[in-house]
Enzyme design. Structure first.
Site, mmCIF file in Angstrom:
data_model
loop_
_atom_site.group_PDB
_atom_site.id
_atom_site.type_symbol
_atom_site.label_atom_id
_atom_site.label_comp_id
_atom_site.label_asym_id
_atom_site.label_seq_id
_atom_site.Cartn_x
_atom_site.Cartn_y
_atom_site.Cartn_z
ATOM 1 N N GLY A 123 0.779 -1.233 0.000
ATOM 2 C CA GLY A 123 0.000 0.000 0.000
ATOM 3 C C GLY A 123 0.810 1.282 0.000
ATOM 4 O O GLY A 123 0.385 2.281 0.579
ATOM 5 N N THR A 124 1.964 1.283 -0.700
ATOM 6 C CA THR A 124 2.711 2.553 -0.721
ATOM 7 C C THR A 124 1.982 3.591 -1.581
ATOM 8 O O THR A 124 2.077 4.791 -1.306
ATOM 9 C CB THR A 124 4.169 2.376 -1.205
ATOM 10 O OG1 THR A 124 4.180 1.905 -2.547
ATOM 11 C CG2 THR A 124 4.937 1.432 -0.310
ATOM 12 N N ASN A 136 -7.300 2.557 -12.148
ATOM 13 C CA ASN A 136 -6.217 1.654 -11.768
ATOM 14 C C ASN A 136 -4.883 2.318 -12.059
ATOM 15 O O ASN A 136 -4.778 3.134 -12.971
ATOM 16 C CB ASN A 136 -6.318 0.354 -12.571
ATOM 17 C CG ASN A 136 -5.271 -0.663 -12.171
ATOM 18 O OD1 ASN A 136 -4.956 -0.818 -10.980
ATOM 19 N ND2 ASN A 136 -4.691 -1.361 -13.134
ATOM 20 N N HIS A 186 -1.054 1.247 -13.145
ATOM 21 C CA HIS A 186 -0.344 0.084 -13.680
ATOM 22 C C HIS A 186 1.140 0.405 -13.828
ATOM 23 O O HIS A 186 1.490 1.468 -14.342
ATOM 24 C CB HIS A 186 -0.942 -0.312 -15.042
ATOM 25 C CG HIS A 186 -0.305 -1.537 -15.603
ATOM 26 N ND1 HIS A 186 -0.597 -2.801 -15.129
ATOM 27 C CD2 HIS A 186 0.653 -1.698 -16.534
ATOM 28 C CE1 HIS A 186 0.142 -3.686 -15.772
ATOM 29 N NE2 HIS A 186 0.916 -3.040 -16.633
HETATM 30 C C1 GRF Z 1 2.279 -0.816 -7.838
HETATM 31 O O1 GRF Z 1 3.451 -0.960 -8.609
HETATM 32 C C2 GRF Z 1 1.071 -0.672 -8.714
HETATM 33 O O2 GRF Z 1 1.319 -0.029 -9.924
HETATM 34 C C3 GRF Z 1 0.712 -2.119 -8.997
HETATM 35 O O3 GRF Z 1 0.958 -2.785 -7.789
HETATM 36 C C4 GRF Z 1 1.968 -2.082 -7.053
HETATM 37 C C5 GRF Z 1 1.382 -1.794 -5.704
HETATM 38 O O4 GRF Z 1 2.318 -1.268 -4.822
HETATM 39 N N1 GRF Z 1 -0.625 -2.238 -9.492
HETATM 40 P P1 GRF Z 1 1.858 -0.673 -3.429
HETATM 41 O O5 GRF Z 1 1.038 -1.743 -2.731
HETATM 42 O O6 GRF Z 1 1.067 0.558 -3.692
HETATM 43 O O7 GRF Z 1 3.142 -0.395 -2.704
#
Ligand code: GRF
Length: 278
Positions: free
Chosen positions: A21-22, A159, A161
């Protein structure tokens, strides 16, 4: 051409996570600055133990879990809502995410997914989200979920990506970009449609890949871009500056913000400056 979200002053945003969840944290931090036109009203995860849930709780945001893992295996309580077979067939004809050729098996899988989504919707709806933002949510989203939030012709599910779509859809954007030998990587924020990573692109930003780069460095560079691009896209939507255009078979978007070139230049300059070649 349809204009979306032109009336919102402060958008109510629900964020869906599966892991660390960064991106969620970056949105929480952006909201705390006090000059962002969105409020995170709820967070939900498809699994207990996602650290994103802890981040939400620390920020005082309601956090919910729908245990997709056990629900997809059939762990629904007696009397749980389920779609009628006519509804299921119709959803199947609209979906582009499940490619199981055996119809019976596909419908079975879709039914379970839709039932899990029904639970998710039940938890999110009391928070009255205007937007649902997937941020590392590692589950497919069916037309059932999309129609619920999109209503008639809206686009309310986003979303982020970790690649420059339409290149490298799927779960391993950074690995695939680096592994292919790309000289530039990128991140994409898009509206979610019935396919996997195929919806109308709102914004993209690029970062350089230097000789002898590592996956860890590439991911770090990309993630730092993700944080800015996601928050900016939500701001543009809140300001009514994102128009969905194109044809029914290829929806595109237009950003009306006159500062768009400046924003894009800022992202690119920052990505180039962040880590010089070794
Ligand atoms: C991110 O790279 C996002 O683009 C992808 O999953 C990853 C999630 O990272 N869909 P975080 O959980 O937000 O750190």
């Amino acid at each position: 051409m349809m204009k979306i979200h032109g009336d919102f002053r402060q958008l109510r945003v629900a964020v869906l996570v599966s892991g660390g969840g960064t991106n969620l944290q970056a949105l929480i931090d952006r909201a705390a600055q006090g000059d962002w036109s969105a409020t995170i009203v709820a967070v939900a995860s498809d699994r207990d133990g996602a650290y994103g849930l802890v981040r939400a709780e620390k920020a005082g945001i309601p956090a919910h879990v729908v245990d997709y893992g056990s629900l997809l295996k059939g762990g629904f309580g007696a009397g749980s809502w389920e779609p009628s077979s006519a509804e299921l067939k119709e959803l199947d004809s609209a979906q582009k995410i499940l490619r199981i050729t055996d119809e019976h098996a596909r419908l079975h899988r879709l039914k379970r997914l839709v039932m899990a989504e029904h639970q998710l919707i039940t938890l999110l709806d009391p928070h009255e989200p205007d937007l649902v933002c997937l941020a590392g949510f590692m589950r497919l989203v069916s037309p059932y979920f999309l129609r619920h939030y999109n209503g008639d012709g809206g686009w309310r599910v986003l979303n982020i990506h970790p690649a420059l779509l339409p290149a490298f859809p799927g779960e391993h954007g950074y690995e695939d970009t680096l592994g292919y030998g790309c000289r530039w990587g990128g991140v994409t924020v898009h509206f979610v449609d019935e396919g996997e990573d195929t919806g109308p692109i709102i914004a993209q930003a690029v970062y350089p890949i230097w000789p002898d780069d590592t996956l860890e460095r590439v991911r770090r560079r990309g993630l730092s871009l993700e944080y800015s691009v996601y928050a900016q896209c939500i701001q543009w939507i809140a300001d009514g500056q994102v128009q969905v255009t194109g044809t029914p078979s290829r929806r595109t978007t237009t950003i009306k913000d006159p500062r768009y070139p400046e924003v894009l230049r800022g992202w690119t300059h920052r990505a180039l400056a962040s880590e010089p070649p070794l």
